[in-house]
Design a protein around this motif. Structure first.
Motif, mmCIF file in Angstrom:
data_model
loop_
_atom_site.group_PDB
_atom_site.id
_atom_site.type_symbol
_atom_site.label_atom_id
_atom_site.label_comp_id
_atom_site.label_asym_id
_atom_site.label_seq_id
_atom_site.Cartn_x
_atom_site.Cartn_y
_atom_site.Cartn_z
ATOM 1 N N GLU A 51 0.836 -1.206 0.000
ATOM 2 C CA GLU A 51 0.000 0.000 0.000
ATOM 3 C C GLU A 51 0.872 1.257 0.000
ATOM 4 O OE1 GLU A 51 -3.970 -1.429 2.452
ATOM 5 O OE2 GLU A 51 -2.203 -0.765 3.563
ATOM 6 N N ARG A 52 1.897 1.236 0.818
ATOM 7 C CA ARG A 52 2.811 2.371 0.917
ATOM 8 C C ARG A 52 3.478 2.641 -0.431
ATOM 9 N NH1 ARG A 52 6.154 3.221 6.172
ATOM 10 N NH2 ARG A 52 4.303 2.110 6.749
ATOM 11 N N ARG A 53 3.948 1.586 -1.075
ATOM 12 C CA ARG A 53 4.625 1.733 -2.365
ATOM 13 C C ARG A 53 3.653 2.213 -3.450
ATOM 14 N NH1 ARG A 53 8.806 3.197 -4.925
ATOM 15 N NH2 ARG A 53 9.436 1.927 -6.665
ATOM 16 N N ILE A 54 2.424 1.705 -3.427
ATOM 17 C CA ILE A 54 1.417 2.124 -4.408
ATOM 18 C C ILE A 54 1.131 3.615 -4.262
ATOM 19 C CG2 ILE A 54 -1.055 1.967 -4.974
ATOM 20 C CD1 ILE A 54 -0.752 -1.094 -4.626
ATOM 21 N N ILE A 55 0.976 4.096 -3.043
ATOM 22 C CA ILE A 55 0.711 5.520 -2.824
ATOM 23 C C ILE A 55 1.903 6.354 -3.304
ATOM 24 C CG2 ILE A 55 0.394 7.306 -1.051
ATOM 25 C CD1 ILE A 55 -2.134 5.706 -1.666
ATOM 26 N N LYS A 56 3.104 5.898 -2.996
ATOM 27 C CA LYS A 56 4.288 6.639 -3.431
ATOM 28 C C LYS A 56 4.393 6.687 -4.950
ATOM 29 C CE LYS A 56 7.164 6.155 0.646
ATOM 30 N NZ LYS A 56 8.430 5.690 1.211
ATOM 31 N N LEU A 57 4.133 5.575 -5.603
ATOM 32 C CA LEU A 57 4.179 5.541 -7.068
ATOM 33 C C LEU A 57 3.055 6.357 -7.682
ATOM 34 C CD1 LEU A 57 4.970 1.755 -7.664
ATOM 35 C CD2 LEU A 57 6.475 3.685 -8.178
ATOM 36 N N ARG A 58 1.873 6.238 -7.132
ATOM 37 C CA ARG A 58 0.689 6.893 -7.701
ATOM 38 C C ARG A 58 0.815 8.409 -7.664
ATOM 39 N NH1 ARG A 58 -3.003 7.222 -11.172
ATOM 40 N NH2 ARG A 58 -5.144 7.304 -10.503
ATOM 41 N N PHE A 59 1.379 8.957 -6.567
ATOM 42 C CA PHE A 59 1.448 10.400 -6.400
ATOM 43 C C PHE A 59 2.847 10.972 -6.559
ATOM 44 C CE2 PHE A 59 -2.371 8.975 -4.213
ATOM 45 C CZ PHE A 59 -3.310 9.770 -4.836
ATOM 46 N N GLN A 66 4.563 10.562 -11.208
ATOM 47 C CA GLN A 66 3.261 9.983 -10.914
ATOM 48 C C GLN A 66 2.984 8.867 -11.914
ATOM 49 O OE1 GLN A 66 0.302 13.052 -10.902
ATOM 50 N NE2 GLN A 66 1.116 14.020 -9.083
ATOM 51 N N ARG A 67 2.499 7.749 -11.411
ATOM 52 C CA ARG A 67 2.221 6.590 -12.269
ATOM 53 C C ARG A 67 0.722 6.346 -12.354
ATOM 54 N NH1 ARG A 67 7.095 3.296 -13.191
ATOM 55 N NH2 ARG A 67 8.704 4.584 -12.275
ATOM 56 N N SER A 68 0.289 5.777 -13.459
ATOM 57 C CA SER A 68 -1.116 5.429 -13.634
ATOM 58 C C SER A 68 -1.395 4.103 -12.929
ATOM 59 C CB SER A 68 -1.445 5.308 -15.116
ATOM 60 O OG SER A 68 -0.820 4.172 -15.661
ATOM 61 N N LEU A 69 -2.686 3.802 -12.753
ATOM 62 C CA LEU A 69 -3.070 2.530 -12.152
ATOM 63 C C LEU A 69 -2.549 1.364 -12.990
ATOM 64 C CD1 LEU A 69 -6.766 3.368 -11.166
ATOM 65 C CD2 LEU A 69 -4.787 3.242 -9.643
ATOM 66 N N SER A 70 -2.597 1.510 -14.305
ATOM 67 C CA SER A 70 -2.111 0.457 -15.207
ATOM 68 C C SER A 70 -0.614 0.229 -15.049
ATOM 69 C CB SER A 70 -2.418 0.813 -16.663
ATOM 70 O OG SER A 70 -3.801 0.925 -16.858
ATOM 71 N N LEU A 78 -0.661 -6.963 -11.043
ATOM 72 C CA LEU A 78 -2.040 -6.865 -10.577
ATOM 73 C C LEU A 78 -2.894 -6.173 -11.631
ATOM 74 C CD1 LEU A 78 -1.333 -5.512 -6.978
ATOM 75 C CD2 LEU A 78 -1.944 -7.856 -7.579
ATOM 76 N N SER A 79 -4.191 -6.383 -11.523
ATOM 77 C CA SER A 79 -5.094 -5.674 -12.435
ATOM 78 C C SER A 79 -5.188 -4.214 -12.009
ATOM 79 C CB SER A 79 -6.483 -6.305 -12.416
ATOM 80 O OG SER A 79 -7.125 -6.040 -11.183
ATOM 81 N N LYS A 80 -5.595 -3.396 -12.952
ATOM 82 C CA LYS A 80 -5.802 -1.974 -12.684
ATOM 83 C C LYS A 80 -6.819 -1.788 -11.562
ATOM 84 C CE LYS A 80 -7.886 1.607 -15.419
ATOM 85 N NZ LYS A 80 -8.143 2.125 -16.754
ATOM 86 N N GLU A 81 -7.873 -2.600 -11.561
ATOM 87 C CA GLU A 81 -8.921 -2.510 -10.540
ATOM 88 C C GLU A 81 -8.382 -2.869 -9.153
ATOM 89 O OE1 GLU A 81 -12.426 -1.987 -8.447
ATOM 90 O OE2 GLU A 81 -11.742 -1.165 -10.338
ATOM 91 N N ARG A 82 -7.533 -3.879 -9.082
ATOM 92 C CA ARG A 82 -6.966 -4.276 -7.783
ATOM 93 C C ARG A 82 -6.060 -3.173 -7.236
ATOM 94 N NH1 ARG A 82 -7.776 -5.734 -3.062
ATOM 95 N NH2 ARG A 82 -6.043 -6.773 -2.036
ATOM 96 N N VAL A 83 -5.297 -2.536 -8.098
ATOM 97 C CA VAL A 83 -4.442 -1.421 -7.680
ATOM 98 C C VAL A 83 -5.324 -0.277 -7.162
ATOM 99 C CG1 VAL A 83 -2.778 0.327 -8.437
ATOM 100 C CG2 VAL A 83 -2.558 -2.025 -9.227
ATOM 101 N N ARG A 84 -6.431 -0.008 -7.862
ATOM 102 C CA ARG A 84 -7.352 1.042 -7.425
ATOM 103 C C ARG A 84 -7.916 0.730 -6.053
ATOM 104 N NH1 ARG A 84 -12.052 2.050 -6.259
ATOM 105 N NH2 ARG A 84 -12.813 -0.002 -6.829
#
Length: 111
Positions: A51-59, A66-70, A78-84
């Protein structure tokens, strides 16, 4: 835009019209302070490493872009939906922790 506003001065309309694309110094400083507070929250949050890494990558926290969900989905397989979903859960935790740490004024900035 180049024509003088007043007949007795050389000031053009362009010179007195604020550029809405440029951030004001106060807004820039406010955002930087918010970033520092949110970064410090990462040290006390109960986010999973993913979760921490996803937030850092996303923002783009920590100097990255900044990275997209894809894009994040491709990194983790992971799927785009799972990342969301993971992003949503992490943002919820962030909001809850911001309130408990007296930073509720920033909660509205989170999606």
């Amino acid at each position: 835009m180049q024509q003088p506003i007043w007949s007795d001065q050389d000031t053009a309309f362009q010179e007195v019209t604020p550029d809405s694309g440029i951030e004001t110094p106060a807004m820039s400083v406010g955002k930087q302070i918010m970033r520092n507070h949110v970064r410090n929250l990462f040290n006390v949050l109960s986010l999973s490493p993913k979760e921490r890494r996803i937030i850092k990558l996303r923002f783009g926290i920590g100097g990255g872009k900044q990275r997209s969900l894809s894009e994040i989905g491709e990194i983790y397989g992971l799927s785009k939906e799972r990342v969301r979903q993971l992003e949503s859960r992490a943002l919820y935790k962030l909001k809850q922790n911001m309130n408990s740490h007296g930073l509720s004024a920033y909660a509205d900035f989170l999606v």
